[in-house]
Write a protein that holds these residues in place. Structure first.
Motif, PDB file in Angstrom:
ATOM      1  N   ASP A 617       0.827  -1.207   0.000  1.00  0.00           N
ATOM      2  CA  ASP A 617       0.000   0.000   0.000  1.00  0.00           C
ATOM      3  C   ASP A 617       0.862   1.258   0.000  1.00  0.00           C
ATOM      4  O   ASP A 617       0.458   2.294  -0.534  1.00  0.00           O
ATOM      5  N   GLN A 618       2.022   1.170   0.620  1.00  0.00           N
ATOM      6  CA  GLN A 618       2.921   2.315   0.686  1.00  0.00           C
ATOM      7  C   GLN A 618       4.359   1.811   0.730  1.00  0.00           C
ATOM      8  O   GLN A 618       4.649   0.834   1.429  1.00  0.00           O
ATOM      9  N   ILE A 619       5.216   2.465  -0.026  1.00  0.00           N
ATOM     10  CA  ILE A 619       6.630   2.106  -0.032  1.00  0.00           C
ATOM     11  C   ILE A 619       7.422   3.327   0.456  1.00  0.00           C
ATOM     12  O   ILE A 619       7.236   4.435  -0.078  1.00  0.00           O
ATOM     13  N   LEU A 620       8.262   3.104   1.469  1.00  0.00           N
ATOM     14  CA  LEU A 620       9.117   4.165   1.994  1.00  0.00           C
ATOM     15  C   LEU A 620      10.553   3.876   1.574  1.00  0.00           C
ATOM     16  O   LEU A 620      11.052   2.773   1.785  1.00  0.00           O
ATOM     17  N   VAL A 621      11.188   4.859   0.970  1.00  0.00           N
ATOM     18  CA  VAL A 621      12.567   4.711   0.516  1.00  0.00           C
ATOM     19  C   VAL A 621      13.472   5.469   1.484  1.00  0.00           C
ATOM     20  O   VAL A 621      13.314   6.688   1.643  1.00  0.00           O
ATOM     21  N   LEU A 622      14.402   4.748   2.121  1.00  0.00           N
ATOM     22  CA  LEU A 622      15.312   5.371   3.082  1.00  0.00           C
ATOM     23  C   LEU A 622      16.704   5.483   2.492  1.00  0.00           C
ATOM     24  O   LEU A 622      17.169   4.586   1.766  1.00  0.00           O
ATOM     25  N   GLU A 623      17.354   6.568   2.825  1.00  0.00           N
ATOM     26  CA  GLU A 623      18.776   6.735   2.536  1.00  0.00           C
ATOM     27  C   GLU A 623      19.384   7.538   3.683  1.00  0.00           C
ATOM     28  O   GLU A 623      18.853   8.578   4.073  1.00  0.00           O
ATOM     29  N   ASP A 624      20.482   7.045   4.230  1.00  0.00           N
ATOM     30  CA  ASP A 624      21.173   7.712   5.334  1.00  0.00           C
ATOM     31  C   ASP A 624      20.226   8.049   6.481  1.00  0.00           C
ATOM     32  O   ASP A 624      20.310   9.101   7.103  1.00  0.00           O
ATOM     33  N   GLY A 625      19.280   7.144   6.769  1.00  0.00           N
ATOM     34  CA  GLY A 625      18.433   7.303   7.940  1.00  0.00           C
ATOM     35  C   GLY A 625      17.237   8.199   7.762  1.00  0.00           C
ATOM     36  O   GLY A 625      16.517   8.454   8.732  1.00  0.00           O
ATOM     37  N   SER A 626      16.986   8.700   6.580  1.00  0.00           N
ATOM     38  CA  SER A 626      15.834   9.584   6.341  1.00  0.00           C
ATOM     39  C   SER A 626      15.013   9.062   5.172  1.00  0.00           C
ATOM     40  O   SER A 626      15.529   8.377   4.275  1.00  0.00           O
ATOM     41  N   ILE A 627      13.737   9.387   5.191  1.00  0.00           N
ATOM     42  CA  ILE A 627      12.863   9.019   4.084  1.00  0.00           C
ATOM     43  C   ILE A 627      13.095  10.010   2.939  1.00  0.00           C
ATOM     44  O   ILE A 627      12.928  11.218   3.115  1.00  0.00           O
ATOM     45  N   VAL A 628      13.489   9.497   1.806  1.00  0.00           N
ATOM     46  CA  VAL A 628      13.748  10.376   0.647  1.00  0.00           C
ATOM     47  C   VAL A 628      12.680  10.244  -0.428  1.00  0.00           C
ATOM     48  O   VAL A 628      12.579  11.108  -1.315  1.00  0.00           O
ATOM     49  N   GLU A 629      11.901   9.155  -0.358  1.00  0.00           N
ATOM     50  CA  GLU A 629      10.789   8.985  -1.292  1.00  0.00           C
ATOM     51  C   GLU A 629       9.713   8.174  -0.602  1.00  0.00           C
ATOM     52  O   GLU A 629       9.999   7.380   0.289  1.00  0.00           O
ATOM     53  N   ARG A 630       8.475   8.376  -1.050  1.00  0.00           N
ATOM     54  CA  ARG A 630       7.380   7.546  -0.559  1.00  0.00           C
ATOM     55  C   ARG A 630       6.265   7.525  -1.596  1.00  0.00           C
ATOM     56  O   ARG A 630       6.076   8.476  -2.360  1.00  0.00           O
ATOM     57  N   GLY A 631       5.539   6.433  -1.646  1.00  0.00           N
ATOM     58  CA  GLY A 631       4.452   6.302  -2.609  1.00  0.00           C
ATOM     59  C   GLY A 631       4.233   4.849  -2.969  1.00  0.00           C
ATOM     60  O   GLY A 631       4.773   3.934  -2.336  1.00  0.00           O
ATOM     61  N   THR A 632       3.456   4.607  -4.016  1.00  0.00           N
ATOM     62  CA  THR A 632       3.253   3.247  -4.505  1.00  0.00           C
ATOM     63  C   THR A 632       4.352   2.901  -5.509  1.00  0.00           C
ATOM     64  O   THR A 632       5.149   3.755  -5.917  1.00  0.00           O
ATOM     65  N   HIS A 633       4.381   1.658  -5.897  1.00  0.00           N
ATOM     66  CA  HIS A 633       5.394   1.191  -6.849  1.00  0.00           C
ATOM     67  C   HIS A 633       5.341   2.006  -8.147  1.00  0.00           C
ATOM     68  O   HIS A 633       6.390   2.474  -8.636  1.00  0.00           O
TER      69      HIS A 633
END
Length: 680
Positions: A617-633
């Motif tokens: 339902d939701q994808i969270l993209v992390l880099e260096d400990g922070s969310i840099v992207e979020r949304g569906t595929h």
């Protein structure tokens, strides 16, 4: 390369330095419930040792009274008895002495048995309580503690250190009691029999005291070093036995033998320093003690031979008294020498108790409120509200490099979240200002490069660590305000490495849900696509899986772990790369199990293969400990950010990746390797 830095401090040094009076604490906290057993042991020891002194006195009576016609009733210790109890004839006196000697040996044997029962019951009970209490405390410590300690070091505390305590509480206290009774009793009797000769016999005692004091002062730090080196040996052996498959497949038996030889040599050298000190101490102590025997024989023999004492010594010395002095002085030599053994055992026990109580006094960052209310899961909505977190000191490298087995994954971004930002979070933060919400029953996936902080985000939800800033709420309840037991009861966890305990398949499925029926177990196994392969095992659900489940394949172990989670029926499910190490066919079977398991329940999934979470339902993209992207595929692919590049890597579109992505990947990889080297 030994893999062990012997210049480092004892891993428990910081804890040990905080412990005060460890042996007194041991007796007060753990010995008090067993006061009856130790009291019986002490009384039995005192009476047994007192009876051990009686035959020599009675021998003196026989020599002087029976064979040299001295007054029978005036002999020590008979002078303390009513004269009516004593026989008047020489034959009667002889048999009286024989009977008294035989009785002293008989009753002495009884009291020796009582002594042994008391001290053994006391020491075994305390050992049991200390070991179980130490383990209970250890398993309740924060994960940060385990990130900084090796398994072998902790096993050394639970095994070797606890055993050292048992040895002192049994052998040491027994020997100490014997020593005190013998020294005090013999000293008293020697002065009672002949004070002048007693001063001669006991002349070496001050030298023994000084010699022992110097020994204790030098041996104490050496035993602390020995205890530390034992932990390092155990750690190396535990690591190698746990990785025996890698060792064999890498053909590195010779290399690992060299590493074991290195740590064993260090233990040998450290232990030999303590042994060498003991080697010099005990013969020296016995030599000094022997001086008393030689002086007694020299002065007493001259006194008996000439009829008068040498120098200022006056009066007469009976032959029986001289004989008993010789016997008592000889008996005194061994207790005096054994005093060093008692000190030796005490110093070892004190060093061990410092490590034990240092561990038991360890405090964590997670505050446990035993009176906290239980978590009430209604919808299963989870909120992360401006969450930040950093590890203490070296815990960061240890824990995140453990999660570094995660391969490139990805997450998503809003308009305000930009991949490749130029203002990274503070260097000590693993998680930096993370906020998101998951509605009850939804599935959220966490993806991103190795070391991005994905596993840490979920460990904060499980309260394996506590946040530094912000809040994590489940249906509006801060996870720090509810009881830990209720929080973790609501969670189901399936990890990348599905750990199975030594036992049967059924025991591993029911772990945590111990009252489940066979019907419920089979239903859970079917839901996890595990029932069919379990039935084909030699004993079915009763098949022993071996230590760590080595008799099952990786896919089979993961399906058993999924069955465990199904049986628990958790409100919130956490999947940490649950299909990362299996083949495509097994992944398909496991994914079917996971799809059924995640239906209508809040689910968090860390993904290695992005194809397994594209329907989240939701994808969270992390880099260096922070969310840099979020949304569906689909949204993330359209954004053309980090997630789309990670998807391109897995799709084999490497030549189409932007140079910026490649350069950042190279930097992340270099940082990961440095962290791994530090952790080694």
């Amino acid at each position: 390369m030994s893999g062990v830095d012997w210049d480092e401090d004892d891993p428990f040094e910081e804890q040990r330095e905080q412990v005060e009076s460890p042996m007194r604490r041991l007796i007060v906290e753990y010995g008090r419930p067993y006061w009856f057993a130790v009291s019986v042991g002490l009384v039995g020891s005192v009476l047994a040792r007192a009876l051990d002194l009686l035959p020599a006195l009675l021998l003196a009576v026989a020599i002087d009274a029976i064979f040299y016609d001295a007054a029978f009733a005036e002999q020590v210790p008979l002078s303390a008895l009513p004269e009516a109890w004593l026989p008047a004839t020489q034959d009667g006196q002889f048999w009286f002495v024989v009977t008294a000697i035989a009785a002293s040996f008989a009753f002495g044997a009884v009291f020796h048995w009582i002594r042994n029962w008391g001290f053994n019951a006391f020491s075994q009970s305390v050992q049991h309580d200390v070991r179980t209490a130490t383990y209970d405390k250890m398993q309740r410590l924060d994960m940060e503690f385990f990130a900084n300690k090796q398994t072998g070091e902790m096993m050394s505390v639970l095994s070797n250190d606890v055993n050292q305590l048992e040895r002192f509480l049994n052998e040491g206290m027994n020997s100490a009691t014997r020593l005190i009774v013998m020294v005090v009793g013999i000293t008293f009797l020697l002065f009672w029999l002949e004070p002048q000769l007693a001063l001669v016999s006991l002349a070496p005692v001050p030298l023994i005291a000084i010699f022992t004091y110097l020994f204790v002062k030098k041996i104490q730090p050496k035993y602390a070093a020995v205890r530390s080196s034992v932990g390092k040996v155990n750690s190396r052996l535990e690591n190698n036995l746990g990785g025996i498959n890698v060792i064999k497949s890498s053909n590195t038996e010779g290399f690992e033998s060299g590493r074991v030889e290195d740590v064993s040599r260090k233990y040998y050298d450290t232990n030999w320093e303590a042994i060498w000190l003991r080697i010099k101490f005990f013969p020296g102590l016995q030599l000094i003690s022997g001086i008393g025997f030689v002086l007694t024989f020299l002065v007493g023999g001259y006194w008996v031979f000439t009829g008068s004492g040498p120098g200022p010594i006056t009066g007469e010395l009976a032959i029986g008294t001289f004989v008993v002095f010789i016997m008592y002085t000889q008996q005194l030599v061994w207790p005096m020498a054994q005093f060093g053994q008692v000190i030796n055992m005490y110093q070892r026990a004190e060093a061990s108790s410092e490590r034990i109580f240092g561990l038991m006094d360890e405090t964590g960052r997670i505050e446990r409120d035993e009176d906290a209310d239980d978590l009430e899961v209604r919808e299963g909505r989870v909120e992360y509200d401006h969450v930040s977190f950093s590890y203490d000191d070296e815990s960061a490298a240890a824990d995140e490099s453990a999660s570094a087995t995660e391969s490139a994954s990805g997450e998503n971004s809003s308009a305000t979240e930009t991949w490749g930002r130029s203002d990274p979070h503070p260097a000590d933060r693993i998680i930096d200002d993370v906020s998101f919400a998951v509605d009850g029953g939804d599935t959220v996936a966490l993806v991103g490069p190795t070391g991005a902080g994905k596993s840490t985000v979920l460990k904060l939800l499980l309260r394996l660590y506590d946040v530094d800033d912000g809040e994590i709420r489940i249906d509006g309840q801060d996870v720090r305000d509810v009881s830990l037991s209720s929080l973790r009861r609501a969670m189901g966890y399936v990890g990348q490495e599905s750990y199975l305990f030594y036992g049967t398949v059924e025991e591993n499925i029911t772990y945590g849900t111990f009252d489940a029926s066979r019907e419920e177990i089979v239903a859970a196994a079917k839901a996890a696509e595990a029932h069919e392969f379990i039935q084909n095992l030699p004993e079915g659900y009763d098949t022993m899986v071996g230590e760590r489940g080595v008799k099952l394949s990786g896919g089979q172990r993961q399906r058993v772990a999924i069955a465990r989670a199904v049986l628990k029926d958790p409100d919130i499910l956490v999947l940490d790369e649950a299909t990362s190490d299996v083949d495509t066919e097994t992944e398909m079977l496991i994914q079917r199990s996971i799809d059924d398991l995640t239906e209508d329940r809040t689910t968090f999934a860390i993904a290695h293969r992005l194809s397994t979470i594209k329907d989240a339902d939701q994808i969270l993209v992390l880099e260096d400990g922070s969310i840099v992207e979020r949304g569906t595929h689909e949204q993330l692919l359209e954004n053309g950010g980090l997630y789309s590049h990670l998807w391109g890597v897995q799709a084999g579109e490497i030549d189409e990746l932007p140079q910026e992505f490649v350069e950042r990947a190279q930097k992340r990889q270099a940082r990961t390797e440095v962290d791994a080297d530090v952790d080694d």
